[in-house]
Enzyme design. Structure first.
Site, short mmCIF file in Angstrom:
data_model
loop_
_atom_site.label_atom_id
_atom_site.label_comp_id
_atom_site.label_asym_id
_atom_site.label_seq_id
_atom_site.Cartn_x
_atom_site.Cartn_y
_atom_site.Cartn_z
N GLY A 132 4.53 -6.16 -5.57
CA GLY A 132 5.39 -5.01 -5.82
C GLY A 132 6.83 -5.27 -5.38
N HIS A 168 -2.76 -5.54 -5.08
CA HIS A 168 -3.58 -5.31 -3.88
C HIS A 168 -3.68 -3.83 -3.48
CE1 HIS A 168 -0.62 -4.85 -0.42
NE2 HIS A 168 0.18 -5.35 -1.33
N CYS A 221 4.86 -1.62 6.89
CA CYS A 221 5.99 -2.32 7.51
C CYS A 221 6.57 -1.53 8.66
CB CYS A 221 7.08 -2.62 6.50
SG CYS A 221 6.83 -1.93 4.92
N1 PLP Z 1 6.40 -0.24 -3.15
C1 PLP Z 1 5.56 0.62 -2.54
C2 PLP Z 1 5.66 2.09 -2.83
C3 PLP Z 1 4.59 0.15 -1.65
O1 PLP Z 1 3.76 1.01 -1.04
C4 PLP Z 1 4.52 -1.25 -1.39
C5 PLP Z 1 3.57 -1.78 -0.40
O2 PLP Z 1 3.26 -1.16 0.60
C6 PLP Z 1 5.42 -2.10 -2.07
C7 PLP Z 1 6.34 -1.56 -2.94
C8 PLP Z 1 5.38 -3.58 -1.87
O3 PLP Z 1 4.31 -4.15 -2.56
P1 PLP Z 1 3.81 -5.64 -2.20
O4 PLP Z 1 3.10 -5.54 -0.91
O5 PLP Z 1 2.89 -6.00 -3.33
O6 PLP Z 1 5.01 -6.50 -2.17
#
Ligand code: PLP
Length: 388
Positions: A71, A201, A325
């Site tokens: 993402g 994931h 995070c």
């Molecule tokens: N965007 C949102 C809304 C998310 O919840 C996350 C992951 O927690 C991400 C982006 C990032 O995705 P990735 O972990 O696949 O990089």
């Protein structure tokens, strides 16, 4: 002690069917999809099959999907791709103040390079007002980026309404649908989006793979340079097993999502109401109805969310204080602050996210254990000293 996993928004376990689908691509079918001999071409064929499944899940055409490493990369590719293709021309981007760091940090990066960013405020439920989007548009605007559903509080944004505004103004519209795809129906045409980010994931697929939907005709510069993979839009040898697993997860989501959402909504409401009834001084964060079927975000006054989490962990229960995070960095949630929560309520927030394998017994166990933990912590809390 059996572990109770209630952090599906952080990541989902990989579905056993997905693992099964991926395995041959580590061994017998290991070829490089760019190779012209048959073992390479088999891998290429598997990628294209997965592309169709992912496109089907969001009502897109297969050639409108590019695979990414997740993402975060999809968000970066969308924002930087549009920004860089407008370099030295127009430079204004509109986003919200509750985006995931993958969007906000990218916006801040672009800001340092001379782009102008408008961060729209949200209401107490975390909702963006489409009228604010309309008012923020200027002749310089190149992109609107508003997430579909918030990862911390689960609020679902009025994406179709914003899409209509973007269309009328002729401005590209990106949505981070990482928490949404595979959980509630998503159709890129009904939403009027030009760019949409997905992560495998979060829908029972493997980690390290995702996709960006790019509406045909959308102009964006690739931000990875190298080989000609993904028709020159994203260089690097494809993560074949990951992509195959992603495709399998998308297919399963299409079949199971409807029933699952009903079951999750039921369990979510059991958990929410149970907490609100059994523990005083608690409140639900996010929109009460316009929210993801699996999200419960609660503030528990007079205790630190972090302390509750550690105590839940001792009981074998995995939950979170917000996004994965911010949990590890110890930062305050920018989402709850943007919603206007006072700092003490932000620090006392707790997120449970339910999933495919959550059971009623697990919810009952949380409802038994959590009040005991809160009572214990409140008895020790300096925040409660002097209060009844
Ligand atoms: N965007 C949102 C809304 C998310 O919840 C996350 C992951 O927690 C991400 C982006 C990032 O995705 P990735 O972990 O696949 O990089």
């Amino acid at each position: 002690m059996k572990r109770i996993y209630l952090d599906y928004a952080a990541t989902t376990p990989t579905h056993p069917e997905v693992v099964k689908a991926m395995l041959p691509y580590f061994t017998d079918l290991f070829g490089n999809p760019s190779s012209i001999y048959s073992c390479g071409q088999e891998a290429k064929g598997a990628i294209e099959e997965a592309r169709v499944k992912i496109a089907d899940l969001i009502g897109a055409r297969d050639e409108e999907i590019i695979f990414t490493s997740g993402g975060t990369e999809a968000d970066n590719a969308a924002l930087k791709g549009v920004a860089f293709s407008n370099e030295n021309k127009r430079n204004h981007i509109i986003t919200s103040s509750i985006e995931h760091h993958a969007v906000t940090e990218t916006c801040q990066f672009l800001e340092r390079r001379g782009y102008r960013i408008t961060y729209l405020s949200v209401d107490a439920y975390g909702l963006v007002d489409p009228d604010d989007v309309r008012k923020a548009i200027s002749n310089e605007t190149i992109l609107i980026s508003v997430m579909y559903a918030n990862n911390e509080v689960g609020t679902i944004e009025p994406i179709a309404e914003i899409g209509k505004i973007a269309r009328e103004a002729g401005i590209y519209f990106h949505t981070d649908a990482v928490q949404t795809v595979g959980h509630i129906p998503v159709d890129v045409n009904k939403l009027g989006v030009d760019l949409l980010s997905i992560s495998a994931h979060k829908l029972y697929g493997p980690k390290g793979v995702g996709a960006l939907y790019i509406r045909k005709g959308t102009k964006l510069l690739p931000f990875m340079h190298g080989g000609e993979q993904e028709r020159g839009r994203r260089a690097s040898t494809e993560n074949v097993p990951g992509i195959v697993g992603f495709g399998c997860a998308a297919e399963l989501a299409q079949q199971e999502m409807g029933e699952e959402a009903g079951q999750l909504t039921y369990l979510r409401d059991q958990l929410t109401n149970g907490i609100l009834e059994r523990i005083d001084h608690t409140r639900l964060n996010g929109h009460p109805l316009q929210r993801l079927p699996n999200n419960v975000n609660i503030s528990v006054d007079f205790v630190e969310g972090e302390s509750i989490l550690l105590n839940l962990d001792l009981e074998g229960i995995c939950a979170s204080t917000g996004s994965a995070c911010s949990s590890s960095s110890g930062e305050s949630s920018h989402v709850l602050l943007a919603m206007g929560l006072p700092p003490e309520q932000v620090h006392s927030s707790l997120r449970f996210t339910l999933g495919k394998w959550t059971t009623e017994e697990e919810i009952e166990r949380v409802l038994k254990v959590l009040p005991q933990i809160v009572t214990k912590l409140r008895a020790l809390s300096p925040l409660l000293r002097g209060r009844k």
